[in-house]
Design a protein around this motif. Structure first.
Motif, PDB file in Angstrom:
ATOM      1  N   UNK A 147      36.902  32.051  40.004  1.00 33.38           N
ATOM      2  CA  UNK A 147      36.654  33.295  39.358  1.00 33.38           C
ATOM      3  C   UNK A 147      37.812  34.285  39.460  1.00 33.38           C
ATOM      4  N   UNK A 148      37.995  34.876  38.320  1.00 29.13           N
ATOM      5  CA  UNK A 148      39.134  35.911  38.525  1.00 29.13           C
ATOM      6  C   UNK A 148      38.652  37.367  38.467  1.00 29.13           C
ATOM      7  N   UNK A 149      38.459  37.630  39.811  1.00 33.66           N
ATOM      8  CA  UNK A 149      38.015  38.896  40.364  1.00 33.66           C
ATOM      9  C   UNK A 149      39.184  39.816  40.842  1.00 33.66           C
ATOM     10  N   UNK A 150      40.159  39.447  40.499  1.00 31.06           N
ATOM     11  CA  UNK A 150      41.476  40.282  40.872  1.00 31.06           C
ATOM     12  C   UNK A 150      41.661  41.751  40.209  1.00 31.06           C
ATOM     13  N   UNK A 151      42.147  42.553  41.244  1.00 23.98           N
ATOM     14  CA  UNK A 151      42.239  44.141  40.893  1.00 23.98           C
ATOM     15  C   UNK A 151      40.662  44.335  40.643  1.00 23.98           C
ATOM     16  N   UNK A 152      39.918  44.016  41.534  1.00 19.24           N
ATOM     17  CA  UNK A 152      38.548  44.373  41.467  1.00 19.24           C
ATOM     18  C   UNK A 152      37.804  44.481  39.725  1.00 19.24           C
ATOM     19  N   UNK A 153      38.061  43.262  39.429  1.00 15.49           N
ATOM     20  CA  UNK A 153      37.547  43.195  37.876  1.00 15.49           C
ATOM     21  C   UNK A 153      36.018  43.384  37.691  1.00 15.49           C
ATOM     22  N   UNK A 154      35.343  42.980  38.899  1.00 12.28           N
ATOM     23  CA  UNK A 154      33.804  43.054  38.859  1.00 12.28           C
ATOM     24  C   UNK A 154      33.638  44.922  38.402  1.00 12.28           C
ATOM     25  N   UNK A 155      34.208  45.492  39.062  1.00 10.72           N
ATOM     26  CA  UNK A 155      34.117  47.069  38.949  1.00 10.72           C
ATOM     27  C   UNK A 155      34.746  47.683  37.809  1.00 10.72           C
ATOM     28  N   UNK A 156      36.108  47.406  37.655  1.00  7.29           N
ATOM     29  CA  UNK A 156      36.662  48.109  36.326  1.00  7.29           C
ATOM     30  C   UNK A 156      36.201  47.657  35.122  1.00  7.29           C
ATOM     31  N   UNK A 157      35.592  46.314  34.960  1.00  8.79           N
ATOM     32  CA  UNK A 157      34.891  45.683  33.766  1.00  8.79           C
ATOM     33  C   UNK A 157      33.549  46.197  33.780  1.00  8.79           C
ATOM     34  N   UNK A 158      32.937  46.637  34.830  1.00  7.89           N
ATOM     35  CA  UNK A 158      31.485  46.848  35.021  1.00  7.89           C
ATOM     36  C   UNK A 158      30.546  45.936  34.805  1.00  7.89           C
ATOM     37  N   UNK A 159      31.154  44.520  35.126  1.00  7.10           N
ATOM     38  CA  UNK A 159      30.641  43.469  34.688  1.00  7.10           C
ATOM     39  C   UNK A 159      29.905  42.822  35.853  1.00  7.10           C
TER      40      UNK A 159
END
Length: 548
Positions: free
Chosen positions: A107-119
């Motif tokens: 999974x590509x969660x680099x750069x805290x994608x889970x927070x910045x994309x709110x996903x």
């Protein structure tokens, strides 16, 4: 100019033509639902919006005879659209890419994608955190984690049995798909992505069951379920965790009760309790209302079937993996305050930590939370017995669940979904409910930005998040106040109201054996003005023919 024919013997063709005859043969079944609420005429939000598609339904339209676009089918279509939007909001966290160090796809969660994309969704990291990726049975498999006090804590699956087995079945299916990809060449993906999608499919089906059951429970106000189908909370939280399973079971239990079936009610309550304990809260308003109506036997049947069903589902795990089965209770006893609770707001303002010492169970916090809920339950008992007219089941159930969430030490974001089907049954006011749902859904934004702030220093400080939590809680309290006000002013209740503001035509459409039952006050009280009831209410108001 031709002369006018004045001879009465010369009959024109139109003289013998009945202009009101149907051009086709009449249907054998000429019934129509004359009591169904029509939002395009009555709802202050829907009525103006209906002009986009031609305006309100005609005054002479036949209602309830459609064979294709029935209300329940339309509601299912609306729900599917919003479920698709819900999957799309989580799709950002399903992006795949090679690991920078190993080159292995993940999974590509680099750069805290889970927070910045709110996903962010719990259903994704739990695949590894609960050791589902290892293929072992959840309540048998254990591991050790830091307990926060320098020691190690043995851990097992932290969810109730039905939810845990559902997660295990989805994990096994995802791994079976991977095997088929490797051996048969079917399209493949990361096992965690397959797991999420299979879980999402199951949760979506559960939510469709919820909408179906809520619509049928609403009866003549069937379109109120559209507020649940099109809720912003569905878009944000339907796939955040596994709560849709318990919500569906509770909704079917309430439908079964409305159909005067206490046996089936108890069975589905037991199923719901095996997925999440909160459906058991339905027993509190049921007990109060059954005592007031003299229907204690029906309550006893429901309570007994609830306990028996829960035991049947849990007993195999209790016997074979008792320590793993108790993990749910241990974990919830030992956990501290959740960020979304008023306890956490008070902690941040005052610095008081409620006895949340690392490695110890917060005994004081547990006692305060339990004590506050006991007070909430006593208040509900008082309202249920003191109201001038017996409250509707949906009204007391909404107050019970809302009160539980407000005083509980844990309010996970997806818990707000618990209130959605109950709210549309208890308080079907479109503008008010949409306002609350939007506020509650928007809490997700500062929450994600606060997590980002903790990780990187970007985003938003915690004060933004806590402010939204307070606003959300005030909105829920406002809904509770409105429900209580309508309990004490039943002529203002949209569900009970008839053709005029001063008329009551129904008692409790979702009340089952409570509907039109004798209203026995348990103690003497001052005389109150009896609500005006129409002398000749239409029979359909009690039968509510709804085609599906």
């Amino acid at each position: 100019m031709p002369e006018q024919d004045t001879n009465p013997d010369h009959n024109h063709p139109t003289d013998t033509l009945n202009l009101f005859d149907s051009p086709a043969v009449y249907a054998a079944d000429r019934r129509e639902v004359t009591t169904r609420d029509l939002p395009s005429r009555t709802d202050p939000v829907v009525a103006p919006g209906s002009f986009v598609i031609g305006g309100p339904i005609g005054l002479h339209a036949v209602v309830g005879r459609g064979r294709t676009w029935t209300p329940v089918r339309v509601l299912m279509l609306i729900a599917l659209v919003f479920l698709a939007l819900g999957w799309y909001t989580k799709a950002g966290c399903l992006q795949q890419g090679p690991n920078a160090d190993t080159g292995v796809m993940g999974l590509d969660w680099d750069n805290h994608r889970q927070y910045t994309a709110m996903c962010y969704a719990d259903t994704i990291p739990l695949y590894g955190a609960e050791r589902l990726d290892e293929g072992a049975f959840p309540y048998k498999k254990s591991w050790y984690e830091d307990d926060g006090a320098g020691g190690q804590q043995q851990r097992f699956m932290e969810y109730p049995v039905l939810t845990g087995v559902f997660m295990y079945a989805a994990a096994q299916s995802a791994q079976g798909w991977e095997w088929a990809h490797e051996n048969w060449g079917v399209p493949g993906a990361l096992d965690v992505v397959l797991f999420f999608n299979l879980v999402a499919l199951g949760l979506a089906l559960c939510w469709l069951v919820t909408i179906w059951a809520t619509a049928l429970t609403a009866q003549r106000r069937v379109w109120a379920a559209a507020l649940a189908a099109a809720s912003p909370l569905v878009v944000v939280h339907i796939f955040t965790n596994f709560d849709a399973i318990a919500i569906a079971a509770l909704s079917v239990a309430m439908l079964a009760w409305s159909r005067r079936n206490p046996w089936l009610t108890g069975i589905f309550l037991g199923i719901g309790m095996s997925a999440k304990l909160y459906p058991a809260l339905l027993l509190i308003p049921l007990l109060v209302l059954c005592l007031r109506a003299g229907k204690v036997r029906d309550f006893g049947v429901t309570a007994a079937l609830t306990a028996a069903t829960w035991l049947v589902i849990n007993l195999p795990i209790m016997i074979t993996h008792y320590r793993g089965w108790t993990e749910f209770f241990r974990y919830n006893s030992d956990r501290g305050t959740d960020p979304d609770t008023l306890f956490n707001v008070i902690s941040e303002i005052t610095g008081y930590q409620w006895g949340n010492e690392p490695g110890q169970a917060p005994a004081l916090l547990n006692a305060i939370s339990m004590g506050l809920f006991v007070l909430v339950a006593l208040a509900l008992v008082f309202i249920g017995f003191h109201a001038p007219m017996r409250p509707r089941l949906a009204q007391l159930m909404f107050l019970t669940v809302a009160g539980f969430l407000l005083v509980n030490k844990v309010w996970s974001p997806q818990y707000s979904l618990w209130l959605v089907p109950l709210a549309v049954l208890a308080l079907p006011h479109t503008r008010i409910l949409l306002g609350w749902m939007l506020i509650d859904a928007l809490v997700w934004v500062p929450r994600m930005m606060w997590y980002l702030f903790k990780e990187t220093g970007d985003g938003l400080p915690e004060q933004w998040f806590l402010s939204m939590v307070v606003i959300r809680d005030l909105a829920v309290i406002g809904l509770c106040v409105m429900v209580i006000w309508q309990i004490y002013h039943p002529v203002k209740d949209l569900v009970r109201r008839g053709r005029g503001w001063r008329a009551i035509v129904v008692d409790d459409p979702g009340g089952g054996v409570l509907d039109n039952a004798p209203d026995r006050m348990p103690w003497p009280r001052e005389a109150t003005k009896t609500p005006v009831r129409e002398t000749d209410p239409p029979t359909e108001a009690f039968e509510a023919v709804v085609r599906v």
